[in-house]
Design a protein around this motif. Structure first.
Motif: not given
Length: 549
Positions: A174-196
């Motif tokens: 959805l953006t120009n393919p030259a606009n993102l490298p050197p980064f890439h997109v992985t599966n949209p999952t993550a975690a955070a810890a030690s929070t309420d």
């Protein structure tokens, strides 16, 4: 009982702000004929801030139980923006979001419209709030210092709120393919810890269903997360408010600041975490609201700088030319549209002298109505007027085409042309920015056929614009000179990569502006059996096209 031990955290959220610093307008009612539904101004940065302050004040009345208010958005605050922001490279949006009091932002595809380097080294350094995305990473799987996977907010009475960010996994297309490298997109999952409490914010949205029974990528993600209390989505201009079977509250709202969401989390003492959660939607009407003076002064200054350039009327039309298509999709992404015909005609006709026969424009590149709104907004680049005719200014054209994309001219063979058209309709019946608007040719596709095999015929447009010309040879033996945009030529929206053989011409907004000036008054039409025709031999059914006047 033990109410004093409870804590409440309030989150205020707007979706896909996209630099919409000035108000929009919409009817407040949906009364049937013969009643009328006049439009009123809604949203805009100078008016959103007092709305936020009102709800912050309301939350403060809940002290000692209320322990903080977080104002956030989940990506696409930048890019695809109107002229008041786009003309200045979106730096005014970051500046004014600082003034609005934002606490955190996510990352979506439009944030990368000018490339990761510009985002990281020009825009993000201006922000007094952090950016979060857990799944835009480098080859080592790490985020750069300009954004982090998550952010923990330490609020009153020791309450800790974790905000985890995620970005849409289709961002690279959805953006120009030259606009993102050197980064890439992985599966949209993550975690955070030690929070309420943990809230995930991100650039995925619902694509179907209803408010309380939505479907789509956002829902798929929510149903597969754990250790998360709520998920706030963005990206698809869809309203979602429901609690899923796994207990996660999920919300999404309409875009550009025409709505905002208030999410409330009640946190129990000790390690109880969130014991109650709820959310509601709000319409930030401008009537009766005093705009924030500092923000309005900055907007007035920007308008003063741009007025002599962008407020110039360059043409008109006897009819309103909306961004919506003739099948009723407000973003113009399911069938032929008046605005799509104007843009594609401009790309073809402006370069006909060098042999261009056909033009193809992705619908996602068209962002708002071409003709000026009939409800006057003193902050836009259109004069107050009474139609007809419907006026078109240079600033309105730039708002339609804010990306700075250029026309790309090149030669393709018939098989490659068919591949382009197949890609354009491959997502149907889902609305997608890749849907093609065309000029010089007309084509028919079978929506019930497998993607990649849907285009059944292509003919040339006749001189009078109707689809009565001879068939177009779709074999590799035939060649044609076409115009598209450089985003598509670089592989954007999954179109074939033709950048190596394309010649870059003027920006599309300049080509469209020149075309309007030369051909005004413009009077585009969408006919039955027009440029794009859908058939079906079963399921799904075709969208219903209503010919234009």
């Amino acid at each position: 009982e033990q109410a004093d031990a409870l804590s409440e955290v309030v989150i205020l959220h707007i979706s896909d702000f996209q630099g919409q610093l000035i108000p929009l307008s919409e009817p407040a009612d949906t009364l049937g004929a013969p009643a009328t539904n006049p439009p009123f101004a809604i949203g805009g940065a100078a008016f959103l801030k007092p709305w936020f302050e009102t709800y912050k004040s309301e939350a403060a009345l809940g002290k000692p139980n209320n322990d903080g208010v977080i104002v956030l958005t989940a990506g696409d605050s930048l890019g695809a923006s109107p002229a008041i922001s786009a003309f200045f490279g979106d730096t005014p949006t970051v500046e004014i979001m600082n003034m609005m009091g934002f606490d955190v932002d996510g990352l979506g595809n439009h944030d990368f419209d000018k490339g990761q380097d510009y985002l990281r080294h020009t825009l993000i350094p201006l922000a007094r709030y952090p950016f979060v995305s857990a799944n835009i990473v480098d080859n080592a799987g790490k985020t750069p210092r300009e954004w982090s996977r998550s952010r923990v907010f330490k609020l009153g009475r020791g309450v800790r709120l974790g905000i985890v960010g995620f970005s849409n996994d289709d961002l690279p297309t959805l953006t120009n393919p030259a606009n993102l490298p050197p980064f890439h997109v992985t599966n949209p999952t993550a975690a955070a810890a030690s929070t309420d409490a943990i809230v995930a914010i991100g650039h995925l949205g619902a694509t179907g269903g209803t408010l309380t029974a939505p479907t789509g990528p956002l829902v798929d993600l929510v149903d597969n997360v754990s250790n998360v209390d709520a998920v706030i989505g963005d990206h698809t201009d869809f309203q979602v408010l429901t609690t899923r079977p796994n207990g996660v509250l999920v919300t999404e709202n309409f875009s550009k600041g025409t709505r905002f969401t208030r999410l409330r989390l009640v946190i129990g003492p000790g390690n109880q975490g969130v014991v109650y959660k709820t959310a509601d939607f709000h319409e930030p009407w401008d009537i009766g609201v005093t705009p924030d003076a500092a923000i309005q002064a900055r907007i007035d200054d920007l308008n003063t700088q741009l007025g002599p350039i962008l407020a110039t009327v360059i043409g008109n039309s006897p009819k309103f030319i909306p961004n919506a298509d003739q099948c009723g999709n407000s973003d113009g992404r399911t069938c032929e549209s008046l605005i799509g015909n104007v843009a594609a005609d401009a790309m073809r006709i402006q370069y006909a002298a060098i042999g261009v026969e056909f033009a193809i424009m992705n619908s996602g590149g068209l962002r708002t109505d071409l003709t000026c709104p009939t409800t006057d907004n003193p902050d836009d680049f259109c004069p107050a007027y009474t139609p007809p005719p419907y006026l078109i200014t240079r600033g309105q054209v730039l708002s339609v085409l804010p990306f700075g994309n250029a026309v790309a001219t090149l030669t393709v063979n018939g098989a490659e042309l068919k591949t382009m058209l197949e890609n354009g309709v491959s997502a149907m019946p889902a609305a997608h920015g890749k849907f093609p608007q065309v000029s010089g040719l007309c084509f028919t596709y079978d929506i019930s056929a497998p993607a990649g095999t849907r285009v059944t015929s292509v003919v040339r447009q006749a001189v009078d614009g109707r689809c009565t010309g001879p068939p177009v040879d779709l074999t590799a033996a035939a060649t044609y000179k076409i115009a598209e945009n450089d985003f598509m030529a670089s592989g954007g929206d999954d179109y074939p990569v033709f950048a190596g053989r394309a010649t870059t011409q003027d920006t599309i907004d300049q080509a469209v502006a020149d075309y309007i000036t030369a051909h005004s008054p413009i009077n585009p039409v969408v006919n039955a059996n027009g440029r794009i025709n859908c058939t079906t031999s079963g399921s799904p059914s075709c969208p219903v096209l209503i010919p234009s006047p």
